[in-house]
Scaffold this motif. Sequence first.
Motif, PDB file in Angstrom:
ATOM      1  N   GLU A  26      -7.609  10.722  -9.449  1.00  0.00           N
ATOM      2  CA  GLU A  26      -6.360   9.985  -9.668  1.00  0.00           C
ATOM      3  C   GLU A  26      -5.250  10.496  -8.760  1.00  0.00           C
ATOM      4  O   GLU A  26      -4.466   9.708  -8.211  1.00  0.00           O
ATOM      5  CB  GLU A  26      -5.947  10.102 -11.135  1.00  0.00           C
ATOM      6  CG  GLU A  26      -6.903   9.418 -12.106  1.00  0.00           C
ATOM      7  CD  GLU A  26      -6.487   9.640 -13.542  1.00  0.00           C
ATOM      8  OE1 GLU A  26      -5.481  10.353 -13.763  1.00  0.00           O
ATOM      9  OE2 GLU A  26      -7.175   9.125 -14.443  1.00  0.00           O
ATOM     10  N   ASP A  53      -5.925   9.247  -5.274  1.00  0.00           N
ATOM     11  CA  ASP A  53      -5.571   7.826  -5.168  1.00  0.00           C
ATOM     12  C   ASP A  53      -4.060   7.636  -5.130  1.00  0.00           C
ATOM     13  O   ASP A  53      -3.541   6.810  -4.360  1.00  0.00           O
ATOM     14  CB  ASP A  53      -6.170   7.057  -6.350  1.00  0.00           C
ATOM     15  CG  ASP A  53      -7.689   6.969  -6.261  1.00  0.00           C
ATOM     16  OD1 ASP A  53      -8.216   7.137  -5.138  1.00  0.00           O
ATOM     17  OD2 ASP A  53      -8.327   6.739  -7.313  1.00  0.00           O
ATOM     18  N   GLY A  54      -3.359   8.408  -5.965  1.00  0.00           N
ATOM     19  CA  GLY A  54      -1.896   8.326  -5.929  1.00  0.00           C
ATOM     20  C   GLY A  54      -1.327   8.775  -4.603  1.00  0.00           C
ATOM     21  O   GLY A  54      -0.374   8.195  -4.077  1.00  0.00           O
ATOM     22  N   LYS A  94      -2.892   8.588  -1.713  1.00  0.00           N
ATOM     23  CA  LYS A  94      -3.161   7.535  -0.738  1.00  0.00           C
ATOM     24  C   LYS A  94      -2.157   6.395  -0.866  1.00  0.00           C
ATOM     25  O   LYS A  94      -1.686   5.847   0.149  1.00  0.00           O
ATOM     26  CB  LYS A  94      -4.589   6.999  -0.933  1.00  0.00           C
ATOM     27  CG  LYS A  94      -5.676   7.943  -0.454  1.00  0.00           C
ATOM     28  CD  LYS A  94      -7.046   7.295  -0.595  1.00  0.00           C
ATOM     29  CE  LYS A  94      -8.132   8.193  -0.026  1.00  0.00           C
ATOM     30  NZ  LYS A  94      -9.472   7.566  -0.156  1.00  0.00           N
ATOM     31  N   LYS A  95      -1.838   6.045  -2.104  1.00  0.00           N
ATOM     32  CA  LYS A  95      -0.857   4.980  -2.305  1.00  0.00           C
ATOM     33  C   LYS A  95       0.507   5.369  -1.745  1.00  0.00           C
ATOM     34  O   LYS A  95       1.185   4.568  -1.091  1.00  0.00           O
ATOM     35  CB  LYS A  95      -0.748   4.668  -3.797  1.00  0.00           C
ATOM     36  CG  LYS A  95       0.150   3.504  -4.116  1.00  0.00           C
ATOM     37  CD  LYS A  95       0.160   3.212  -5.605  1.00  0.00           C
ATOM     38  CE  LYS A  95       1.082   2.024  -5.917  1.00  0.00           C
ATOM     39  NZ  LYS A  95       1.105   1.723  -7.375  1.00  0.00           N
ATOM     40  N   GLN A  96       0.897   6.628  -1.993  1.00  0.00           N
ATOM     41  CA  GLN A  96       2.181   7.093  -1.452  1.00  0.00           C
ATOM     42  C   GLN A  96       2.172   7.064   0.075  1.00  0.00           C
ATOM     43  O   GLN A  96       3.153   6.641   0.712  1.00  0.00           O
ATOM     44  CB  GLN A  96       2.467   8.512  -1.941  1.00  0.00           C
ATOM     45  CG  GLN A  96       2.746   8.617  -3.439  1.00  0.00           C
ATOM     46  CD  GLN A  96       3.056  10.038  -3.859  1.00  0.00           C
ATOM     47  OE1 GLN A  96       3.501  10.852  -3.055  1.00  0.00           O
ATOM     48  NE2 GLN A  96       2.798  10.334  -5.121  1.00  0.00           N
ATOM     49  N   HIS A 112       0.286   5.189   2.000  1.00  0.00           N
ATOM     50  CA  HIS A 112       0.322   3.789   2.430  1.00  0.00           C
ATOM     51  C   HIS A 112       1.759   3.260   2.396  1.00  0.00           C
ATOM     52  O   HIS A 112       2.212   2.564   3.322  1.00  0.00           O
ATOM     53  CB  HIS A 112      -0.578   2.945   1.530  1.00  0.00           C
ATOM     54  CG  HIS A 112      -2.009   2.896   1.967  1.00  0.00           C
ATOM     55  ND1 HIS A 112      -2.404   2.382   3.180  1.00  0.00           N
ATOM     56  CD2 HIS A 112      -3.150   3.300   1.339  1.00  0.00           C
ATOM     57  CE1 HIS A 112      -3.715   2.469   3.297  1.00  0.00           C
ATOM     58  NE2 HIS A 112      -4.201   3.029   2.197  1.00  0.00           N
ATOM     59  N   ASN A 113       2.462   3.576   1.319  1.00  0.00           N
ATOM     60  CA  ASN A 113       3.853   3.120   1.207  1.00  0.00           C
ATOM     61  C   ASN A 113       4.718   3.706   2.324  1.00  0.00           C
ATOM     62  O   ASN A 113       5.557   3.005   2.908  1.00  0.00           O
ATOM     63  CB  ASN A 113       4.421   3.505  -0.161  1.00  0.00           C
ATOM     64  CG  ASN A 113       3.768   2.747  -1.302  1.00  0.00           C
ATOM     65  OD1 ASN A 113       3.254   1.647  -1.106  1.00  0.00           O
ATOM     66  ND2 ASN A 113       3.781   3.317  -2.495  1.00  0.00           N
ATOM     67  N   SER A 137       3.996   1.918   5.539  1.00  0.00           N
ATOM     68  CA  SER A 137       4.641   0.601   5.555  1.00  0.00           C
ATOM     69  C   SER A 137       6.143   0.731   5.768  1.00  0.00           C
ATOM     70  O   SER A 137       6.740  -0.017   6.554  1.00  0.00           O
ATOM     71  CB  SER A 137       4.352  -0.121   4.238  1.00  0.00           C
ATOM     72  OG  SER A 137       2.960  -0.313   4.052  1.00  0.00           O
TER      73      SER A 137
END
Length: 422
Positions: free
Chosen positions: A141, A144-145, A147-149, A151-152, A155
Amino acid sequence: MATEVRPTTRFQPPDWFTSNYTISTNAERQRDASHQTRQESRFLRNETDNQTKWDQHSNNVRLADRADHIRQWKEILEKTLADLDKEISDLSDAKQLTEQSLQAKDLPTDVAIECLTLREGRQAIDVVEDEPENQLHKEVEVIDGIKKQLHNKISEAFEQLCLLQEARQQIQADLQDKNIALGIDIDQYNLSETSPNISYKPDPLRVPKGSTTPQQWEDFSRYNKERADAEMKASTRLREAIHHTLQQTDNDLEAQRLATEYAFRKRIHEFERAKDELEWQKKNTEEEIEELENDIRGIEEAIRAKINPMKLAQTRLENRTYRPNVELCRDAPQYGLVDEVKQLEASKRALEEKLKQAKHALDGLEANLHRINDDLSLKNNSLMLDNRCMNVRERLQTKPMTSLERNLTLTGIERERSKVLA
């Protein structure tokens, strides 16, 4: 022999003197007028020459000042453009570093999933949801968090790069216009009366379409610079956030094994802070209730203090109504007493309203104090339970005895060794 007189008009001597005087006077007047005209023409010629000279000088100064002003903004925009190029390069490097970090998170994910897959080989009673499994799931988890950060952040970096490029284009376009305008104004400054390329123009006083005021001109360049500065500041904050995120994600992966103890210590600290805050709020609330009760008594006393002045003013008004005939006049005392009554009524209404607000505030304080006392009892109980939990968890910090140490303790050899050492 008879004298013959010609049939012509005969004038009298006064007419003759008058004619001479008129001719002389007119001649002097015409000479004076001519002299005045000559003097005025000389004065006007000097004035127009001076005016033309000083107008040209003033406009030369204005053109020089304008060129200096354009040159100052040109230097500012050039520096801003250089800062933008540097910031774009730095943000691009940060974005690339984030992409590399995102790609590097594939290995921890594969390792965690592989460990979970291997632990699925457990059988029977060993197949339990124990702490290692929970930590592995939490690690997945966390990754994954992360990776999301990342990715953000990638962007956001891409969007910020677009904004920086747009600000750079505006700065560059404004800088090009400044260079052209500076060249034109310098050429006009170098023109003189003897320049070969000067001529009459068809409509020199026209205002070209799209003309702006100096304030609009300066506001435009200032807006471009301020926007570029704002985008660079945003980019700097984003780069700092990116580096902070990269460091924070590495720390999060490293700090998994201490999560439980840290959560307990943090929660106990929060309970202690909340308990101290509630005790402090309770003390201040009780003091505020005491002060508010005193103020309520003061407001009530102030309301009672307005009774006798009101009676006095109304009595004076009533008694003055009995003045006879023309004496019943609306004089200054009449207006003053009316204003006094109105002011007393307004004061009383304001005091009563403030008294109502104070009582309402007192009710709220007392209700809040009751809530604080209830919550304080809950916090004491929760803090006691968490401290008991931490006391129980202290056994986890005790190093288990080995078989050799247990045997030495049972046989008494450890005690004998201690005596020898003593």
